[in-house]
Design a protein around this motif. Structure first.
Motif, PDB file in Angstrom:
ATOM      1  N   PHE A 100       0.839  -1.191   0.000  1.00 36.86           N
ATOM      2  CA  PHE A 100       0.000   0.000   0.000  1.00 36.86           C
ATOM      3  C   PHE A 100       0.877   1.245   0.000  1.00 36.86           C
ATOM      4  CE2 PHE A 100       0.910  -0.923   4.408  1.00 36.86           C
ATOM      5  CZ  PHE A 100       1.047   0.311   5.022  1.00 36.86           C
ATOM      6  N   ASP A 101       0.369   2.284  -0.640  1.00 30.20           N
ATOM      7  CA  ASP A 101       1.038   3.579  -0.554  1.00 30.20           C
ATOM      8  C   ASP A 101       0.693   4.176   0.812  1.00 30.20           C
ATOM      9  OD1 ASP A 101       1.631   6.423  -0.779  1.00 30.20           O
ATOM     10  OD2 ASP A 101       1.832   6.078  -2.940  1.00 30.20           O
ATOM     11  N   PRO A 102       1.686   4.622   1.597  1.00 27.05           N
ATOM     12  CA  PRO A 102       1.388   5.123   2.937  1.00 27.05           C
ATOM     13  C   PRO A 102       0.443   6.322   2.970  1.00 27.05           C
ATOM     14  CG  PRO A 102       3.682   5.545   2.336  1.00 27.05           C
ATOM     15  CD  PRO A 102       3.132   4.608   1.315  1.00 27.05           C
ATOM     16  N   VAL A 103       0.283   7.030   1.851  1.00 28.06           N
ATOM     17  CA  VAL A 103      -0.654   8.158   1.859  1.00 28.06           C
ATOM     18  C   VAL A 103      -2.088   7.691   2.068  1.00 28.06           C
ATOM     19  CG1 VAL A 103       0.861   9.569   0.408  1.00 28.06           C
ATOM     20  CG2 VAL A 103      -0.957   8.212  -0.657  1.00 28.06           C
ATOM     21  N   THR A 104      -2.383   6.412   1.786  1.00 22.73           N
ATOM     22  CA  THR A 104      -3.749   5.930   1.991  1.00 22.73           C
ATOM     23  C   THR A 104      -4.164   6.045   3.455  1.00 22.73           C
ATOM     24  OG1 THR A 104      -2.947   3.652   2.260  1.00 22.73           O
ATOM     25  CG2 THR A 104      -3.644   4.313   0.049  1.00 22.73           C
ATOM     26  N   LEU A 105      -3.197   5.878   4.355  1.00 23.13           N
ATOM     27  CA  LEU A 105      -3.521   5.898   5.784  1.00 23.13           C
ATOM     28  C   LEU A 105      -3.714   7.308   6.323  1.00 23.13           C
ATOM     29  CD1 LEU A 105      -1.138   3.125   7.168  1.00 23.13           C
ATOM     30  CD2 LEU A 105      -3.419   2.914   6.138  1.00 23.13           C
ATOM     31  N   GLU A 106      -3.440   8.311   5.496  1.00 23.33           N
ATOM     32  CA  GLU A 106      -3.616   9.701   5.901  1.00 23.33           C
ATOM     33  C   GLU A 106      -4.885  10.306   5.301  1.00 23.33           C
ATOM     34  OE1 GLU A 106      -1.888  10.998   8.183  1.00 23.33           O
ATOM     35  OE2 GLU A 106      -0.223   9.566   8.277  1.00 23.33           O
ATOM     36  N   GLY A 107      -5.660   9.499   4.591  1.00 26.28           N
ATOM     37  CA  GLY A 107      -6.864  10.014   3.952  1.00 26.28           C
ATOM     38  C   GLY A 107      -8.020  10.166   4.915  1.00 26.28           C
ATOM     39  N   SER A 108      -8.862  11.167   4.660  1.00 28.48           N
ATOM     40  CA  SER A 108     -10.034  11.402   5.509  1.00 28.48           C
ATOM     41  C   SER A 108     -11.214  11.804   4.632  1.00 28.48           C
ATOM     42  CB  SER A 108      -9.744  12.485   6.546  1.00 28.48           C
ATOM     43  OG  SER A 108      -9.481  13.728   5.910  1.00 28.48           O
ATOM     44  N   PHE A 109     -12.375  11.895   5.250  1.00 28.75           N
ATOM     45  CA  PHE A 109     -13.580  12.341   4.546  1.00 28.75           C
ATOM     46  C   PHE A 109     -14.348  13.276   5.473  1.00 28.75           C
ATOM     47  CE2 PHE A 109     -14.197   8.082   6.338  1.00 28.75           C
ATOM     48  CZ  PHE A 109     -15.267   8.269   7.188  1.00 28.75           C
ATOM     49  N   ALA A 110     -15.235  14.085   4.893  1.00 24.16           N
ATOM     50  CA  ALA A 110     -15.895  15.148   5.652  1.00 24.16           C
ATOM     51  C   ALA A 110     -17.264  14.749   6.197  1.00 24.16           C
ATOM     52  CB  ALA A 110     -16.031  16.389   4.770  1.00 24.16           C
ATOM     53  N   GLU A 111     -17.926  13.785   5.557  1.00 27.60           N
ATOM     54  CA  GLU A 111     -19.285  13.423   5.953  1.00 27.60           C
ATOM     55  C   GLU A 111     -19.282  12.459   7.141  1.00 27.60           C
ATOM     56  OE1 GLU A 111     -17.866  12.509   3.153  1.00 27.60           O
ATOM     57  OE2 GLU A 111     -18.672  13.736   1.529  1.00 27.60           O
ATOM     58  N   ALA A 112     -20.389  12.417   7.870  1.00 27.40           N
ATOM     59  CA  ALA A 112     -20.519  11.426   8.940  1.00 27.40           C
ATOM     60  C   ALA A 112     -20.410  10.026   8.345  1.00 27.40           C
ATOM     61  CB  ALA A 112     -21.855  11.586   9.652  1.00 27.40           C
ATOM     62  N   ALA A 113     -19.727   9.139   9.051  1.00 27.88           N
ATOM     63  CA  ALA A 113     -19.428   7.805   8.526  1.00 27.88           C
ATOM     64  C   ALA A 113     -20.689   7.009   8.216  1.00 27.88           C
ATOM     65  CB  ALA A 113     -18.578   7.038   9.524  1.00 27.88           C
ATOM     66  N   SER A 114     -20.530   6.069   7.301  1.00 29.15           N
ATOM     67  CA  SER A 114     -21.642   5.219   6.868  1.00 29.15           C
ATOM     68  C   SER A 114     -22.236   4.414   8.010  1.00 29.15           C
ATOM     69  CB  SER A 114     -21.173   4.284   5.759  1.00 29.15           C
ATOM     70  OG  SER A 114     -20.057   3.516   6.198  1.00 29.15           O
ATOM     71  N   TRP A 115     -21.394   4.047   8.994  1.00 32.48           N
ATOM     72  CA  TRP A 115     -21.893   3.216  10.092  1.00 32.48           C
ATOM     73  C   TRP A 115     -22.808   3.978  11.051  1.00 32.48           C
ATOM     74  CZ3 TRP A 115     -19.793   5.790  14.084  1.00 32.48           C
ATOM     75  CH2 TRP A 115     -18.497   6.311  13.958  1.00 32.48           C
ATOM     76  N   HIS A 116     -22.921   5.286  10.879  1.00 33.02           N
ATOM     77  CA  HIS A 116     -23.912   6.029  11.670  1.00 33.02           C
ATOM     78  C   HIS A 116     -25.334   5.685  11.246  1.00 33.02           C
ATOM     79  CE1 HIS A 116     -21.394   8.724  14.060  1.00 33.02           C
ATOM     80  NE2 HIS A 116     -20.632   8.910  13.006  1.00 33.02           N
ATOM     81  N   THR A 117     -25.516   5.299  10.000  1.00 34.19           N
ATOM     82  CA  THR A 117     -26.864   5.065   9.485  1.00 34.19           C
ATOM     83  C   THR A 117     -27.122   3.623   9.050  1.00 34.19           C
ATOM     84  OG1 THR A 117     -26.123   5.825   7.308  1.00 34.19           O
ATOM     85  CG2 THR A 117     -27.161   7.454   8.744  1.00 34.19           C
ATOM     86  N   LEU A 118     -26.066   2.834   8.867  1.00 34.34           N
ATOM     87  CA  LEU A 118     -26.236   1.435   8.473  1.00 34.34           C
ATOM     88  C   LEU A 118     -25.948   0.519   9.659  1.00 34.34           C
ATOM     89  CD1 LEU A 118     -24.422   1.425   5.009  1.00 34.34           C
ATOM     90  CD2 LEU A 118     -26.873   1.039   5.389  1.00 34.34           C
ATOM     91  N   PRO A 119     -26.674  -0.579   9.811  1.00 35.76           N
ATOM     92  CA  PRO A 119     -26.336  -1.535  10.872  1.00 35.76           C
ATOM     93  C   PRO A 119     -24.964  -2.140  10.601  1.00 35.76           C
ATOM     94  CG  PRO A 119     -27.965  -2.471   9.377  1.00 35.76           C
ATOM     95  CD  PRO A 119     -27.826  -1.032   8.984  1.00 35.76           C
ATOM     96  N   SER A 120     -24.224  -2.381  11.683  1.00 33.74           N
ATOM     97  CA  SER A 120     -22.859  -2.891  11.502  1.00 33.74           C
ATOM     98  C   SER A 120     -22.536  -3.964  12.526  1.00 33.74           C
ATOM     99  CB  SER A 120     -21.837  -1.755  11.591  1.00 33.74           C
ATOM    100  OG  SER A 120     -21.843  -1.151  12.870  1.00 33.74           O
ATOM    101  N   TRP A 121     -21.626  -4.833  12.111  1.00 34.44           N
ATOM    102  CA  TRP A 121     -21.080  -5.894  12.937  1.00 34.44           C
ATOM    103  C   TRP A 121     -19.564  -5.743  12.938  1.00 34.44           C
ATOM    104  CZ3 TRP A 121     -25.615  -5.875  10.683  1.00 34.44           C
ATOM    105  CH2 TRP A 121     -26.689  -6.563  11.263  1.00 34.44           C
ATOM    106  N   ALA A 122     -18.917  -6.222  13.984  1.00 32.55           N
ATOM    107  CA  ALA A 122     -17.456  -6.110  14.062  1.00 32.55           C
ATOM    108  C   ALA A 122     -16.874  -7.375  14.665  1.00 32.55           C
ATOM    109  CB  ALA A 122     -17.041  -4.896  14.894  1.00 32.55           C
ATOM    110  N   VAL A 123     -15.880  -7.937  13.977  1.00 34.17           N
ATOM    111  CA  VAL A 123     -15.074  -9.022  14.521  1.00 34.17           C
ATOM    112  C   VAL A 123     -13.808  -8.396  15.088  1.00 34.17           C
ATOM    113  CG1 VAL A 123     -13.802 -11.131  14.019  1.00 34.17           C
ATOM    114  CG2 VAL A 123     -15.982 -10.675  12.852  1.00 34.17           C
ATOM    115  N   VAL A 124     -13.597  -8.558  16.378  1.00 32.36           N
ATOM    116  CA  VAL A 124     -12.433  -8.012  17.069  1.00 32.36           C
ATOM    117  C   VAL A 124     -11.460  -9.147  17.355  1.00 32.36           C
ATOM    118  CG1 VAL A 124     -11.608  -6.930  19.191  1.00 32.36           C
ATOM    119  CG2 VAL A 124     -13.685  -6.084  18.077  1.00 32.36           C
TER     120      VAL A 124
END
Length: 231
Positions: free
Chosen positions: A158-182
């Motif tokens: 991966f290009d390390p710049v990918t890890l510095e990317g951001s977005f301005a809108e509220a994340a998708s998981w605020h409105t969609l149901p989500s599951w997480a494997v930890v």
């Protein structure tokens, strides 16, 4: 939910083959599965790529993200209206204004540190690999010896710049149901970071004593969580 297509999105350092055992279980259960390949060159281009890919698929869709791909699917611009649920597998759950790099440094424990990495130039940028002799400890300590060697040899950088990317809108998981494997033994994204992100997202959480390569090592657990997202 009508029977969905499961879209399995890989993260950094491995390609779509990281899903092969999970895919087999989902397909054996009669489900449609597709696993695209992210470019891993720029965060915005990964978002645009996934959106364009999803636009070619009929709904409903359940999008499953591993590792860095969690940042991508957290961006609302990466998804289409056909997406009904999200599953984060040892993945970032990024929000507006955040970066994957900052989230990974929020809690101690990640071994994605400079001494464990190799940086190589490519036309237009640089790309990051794990040192092969460090791959098992950082990424796949509980995988079989053959898997560890194959993963280390066939890394998708991966290009390390990918890890510095951001977005301005509220994340998708605020409105969609989500599951997480930890993964509690993760040395790439610390377990405490995973718990914190999943907790604030209100995700349904399943913990497993595994490395970052949980989809390969515990495919039954991961497949069961994905199937649970169809309810």
């Amino acid at each position: 939910m009508d029977q969905p297509t499961f879209v399995l999105v890989h993260g950094a350092l491995t390609d779509a083959s990281v899903w092969r055992r999970v895919s087999a279980r989902l397909q054996d259960a009669g489900h449609a599965v597709i696993a695209p390949a992210l470019p891993l060159r720029r965060f915005d281009s990964d978002i645009a790529y996934l959106r364009a890919f999803l636009a070619t698929l009929p709904g409903p869709l359940v999008v499953v993200a591993h590792s860095y791909a969690g940042s991508v699917v957290s961006a609302p611009a990466a998804l289409t209206p056909a997406v009904r649920a999200l599953v984060f597998v040892t993945a970032f759950q990024q929000d507006a204004g955040e970066t994957a790099a900052a989230l990974n440094g929020k809690f101690p424990g990640s071994l994605l540190t400079p001494e464990n990495l190799v940086v190589r130039d490519y036309p237009g940028g640089a790309e990051v690999y794990l040192r092969p002799e460090r791959f098992a400890e950082v990424y796949a300590g509980d995988a079989g010896a053959r898997d560890r060697k194959m993963l280390a040899a066939a890394q998708k950088p991966f290009d390390p710049v990918t890890l510095e990317g951001s977005f301005a809108e509220a994340a998708s998981w605020h409105t969609l149901p989500s599951w997480a494997v930890v993964s509690t033994e993760d040395r790439s994204i610390p377990a405490e970071a995973q718990r914190w992100m999943a907790g604030r997202a209100g995700s349904t959480v399943v913990e497993v004593a595994s490395s970052h390569a949980v989809a390969l090592v515990h495919p039954d657990v991961v497949a069961d969580v994905i199937l649970g997202a169809t309810g």
